[in-house]
Design an enzyme around this catalytic site. Structure first.
Site, PDB file in Angstrom:
ATOM      1  CB  ALA A  52      -3.709  -7.139   0.108  1.00 49.08           C
ATOM      2  CB  CYS A  96       3.087   9.651  24.050  1.00 49.67           C
ATOM      3  SG  CYS A  96       3.562  10.285  25.992  1.00 49.67           S
ATOM      4  N   GLY A  98       0.995  -1.172  -0.037  1.00 55.61           N
ATOM      5  CA  GLY A  98       0.014   0.023  -0.107  1.00 55.61           C
ATOM      6  C   GLY A  98       0.869   1.254   0.015  1.00 55.61           C
ATOM      7  CB  THR A  99       3.985   2.190   1.685  1.00 58.05           C
ATOM      8  OG1 THR A  99       3.436   2.167   3.088  1.00 58.05           O
ATOM      9  CG2 THR A  99       4.953   3.330   1.885  1.00 58.05           C
TER      10      THR A  99
END
Length: 466
Positions: free
Chosen positions: A195, A320, A69-70
């Site tokens: 996916a 954090c 996806g990236t």
């Protein structure tokens, strides 16, 4: 052990497992070849593309498969920016986009491009007016996620798409989180998905580029995937990804209704069971399976470990923790509490018993972490004054070197030592304090007066109101 982090990666869907095994036997050959095995592989690839395009809501020849996806996001952003370079170098993104979009924006800016960031409200949502105001004659591309990956808020994609169309600017939608639940509405131009977010195998993304969108791939290309994703495709994984997307879509409406009830239960009960908790994200316009909340006076990393030891796999939208000292860019943009952040994203099939078990374990886990940090009764009694003396009008606390949530713990313990109308100033060198001290004020009913840079650290001043 209940797994409650499907927003990061969904468990492999049974249909994906079956399709993967079958296509390992049938789809190992090169689909570009004309012999029998190649033709068989090509049939599988074409069928997978048709199924994925139907789920996305585009033409089959508009969709290509990518290694992730990236990769799809980076290819889409770079390709449209290059294809529309004559229009200008402007790129518009929301403040809460996935890191893949923000990294692409950073690369564009480093190369001399211009990036405009659209702010969000306290729920994490943009407005169409915000995008319309950011678009200009030199804007080449706008990007907007369909739903936020950390807090679940659904974005007004259709309205933003109208604003983009009126400005003549294509809209790229990162649909990774919402695609399992349904197609993205509106006249988007480019869409990316992944996916492993819907129960397909990892290592498969999809990129859809509508006909008419100017697009120029920015990497060496070959004859595969329309020149937009070169190299030999992982056909078995692609087939499994398409098959599982079709399967989860068939189950989506019923599963969404069922999971929404369970998430609503968490949203209601967590604030009753655990003191000093803020549930973040839109209460209604949200993904059906995801809820995020933040706990005051809690180290998020320790809390996640405690829940893991109790048998529940959850994640955090916040950075954090003791190892990374900056809050999530999403929570920062929303202006909400970041400390002790927990994201629960339920996979299909989650039972009410599993959710009830989590709610039984959570209060003890939070109180245990607070006790380890020395927090038993964080807020001093109203009007409390030093023994034998009058409450001072103002206090300054040195919290230099203390990391979240300690500066907020120090503030909570000190606020009762000044009278109503008095002030407490916290000097901190932790970037998270810039977000969490104002959020604490909103939760506890005090006034945040602002910040001032010091030679070392920053001074945050709070006025006691109750």
């Amino acid at each position: 052990m209940p797994y409650f982090d499907t927003a990061s990666a969904a468990p492999l869907h049974p249909v994906a497992r079956q399709a993967l095994q079958a296509s390992l036997d049938e789809g190992w050959a090169d689909p570009a070849r004309l012999y029998r095995e190649g033709r068989r592989a090509r049939l599988l690839l074409d069928a997978a593309r048709e199924a994925a395009a139907d789920a996305v809501g585009c033409r089959a020849d508009e969709l290509v498969f990518t290694p992730s996806g990236t990769h799809a996001v980076h290819t889409g952003v770079a390709g449209v920016l290059a294809g529309r370079r004559r229009a200008g170098s402007g790129l518009v993104v929301s403040a809460v986009e996935h890191s893949s979009v923000l990294h692409a924006a950073q690369a564009h800016e480093s190369a001399g491009g211009r990036v405009t960031e659209v702010p969000v409200d306290r729920y994490g949502a943009v407005t169409a007016a915000g995008y319309a105001g950011a678009l200009g004659p030199s804007t080449a591309l706008a990007c907007l996620q369909s739903a936020n990956h950390e807090v679940g808020t659904v974005q007004p994609v259709a309205e933003v798409a109208v604003a983009c169309a009126e400005a003549g600017v294509p809209l790229l939608v990162d649909a990774a989180q919402s695609l399992p639940w349904g197609p993205v509405e509106g006249a988007w131009s480019v869409l990316a998905g992944s996916a492993h977010k819907w129960g397909g195998p990892p290592g498969v993304g999809l990129l859809a580029v509508r006909k008419g969108v100017r697009f120029s791939p920015q990497h060496p290309s070959d004859e595969r995937e329309s020149g937009r994703s070169p190299g030999f495709a992982n056909l078995p994984a692609i087939v499994a990804a398409a098959a599982s997307l079709r399967a989860v879509r068939a189950e989506a409406d019923a599963e969404a209704a069922r999971l929404r009830i369970l998430v609503d239960r968490i949203r209601r009960r967590v604030v009753r069971l655990v003191p000093d908790v803020e549930v973040v994200g839109h209460p209604d316009l949200r993904l059906p399976h995801l809820v995020t909340f933040s706990c005051l006076y809690v180290d998020g990393e320790i809390l996640l470990h405690e829940l893991d030891r109790a048998g529940y796999s959850v994640s955090s939208g916040s950075s954090c923790t003791s190892s990374t000292l900056t809050p999530s860019h999403v929570l920062r943009a929303m202006g909400v509490l970041s400390e002790g952040n927990v994201r629960v994203s339920l996979p299909p099939g989650t039972t009410a018993e599993e959710v009830n078990g989590f709610l039984e374990v959570l209060p003890g886990a939070v109180s245990g972490v607070r006790e380890r940090l020395g927090v038993t009764e964080p807020v001093a009694a109203a009007g409390e004054a030093p023994e034998g003396g009058q409450a001072p009008e103002s206090l300054e606390l040195d919290a230099l070197g203390l990391r979240c949530p300690q500066p907020v713990i120090e503030l909570a313990a000190a606020i009762g030592r000044v009278p109503v109308g008095g002030t407490v100033t916290v000097v901190s060198d932790d970037e998270v304090a810039r977000l969490d001290i104002p959020a604490w004020c909103g939760m506890r009913g005090h006034a945040y007066l602002g910040e001032a840079e010091r030679e070392v650290g920053t001074a945050y001043t709070v006025r006691r109101l109750t």
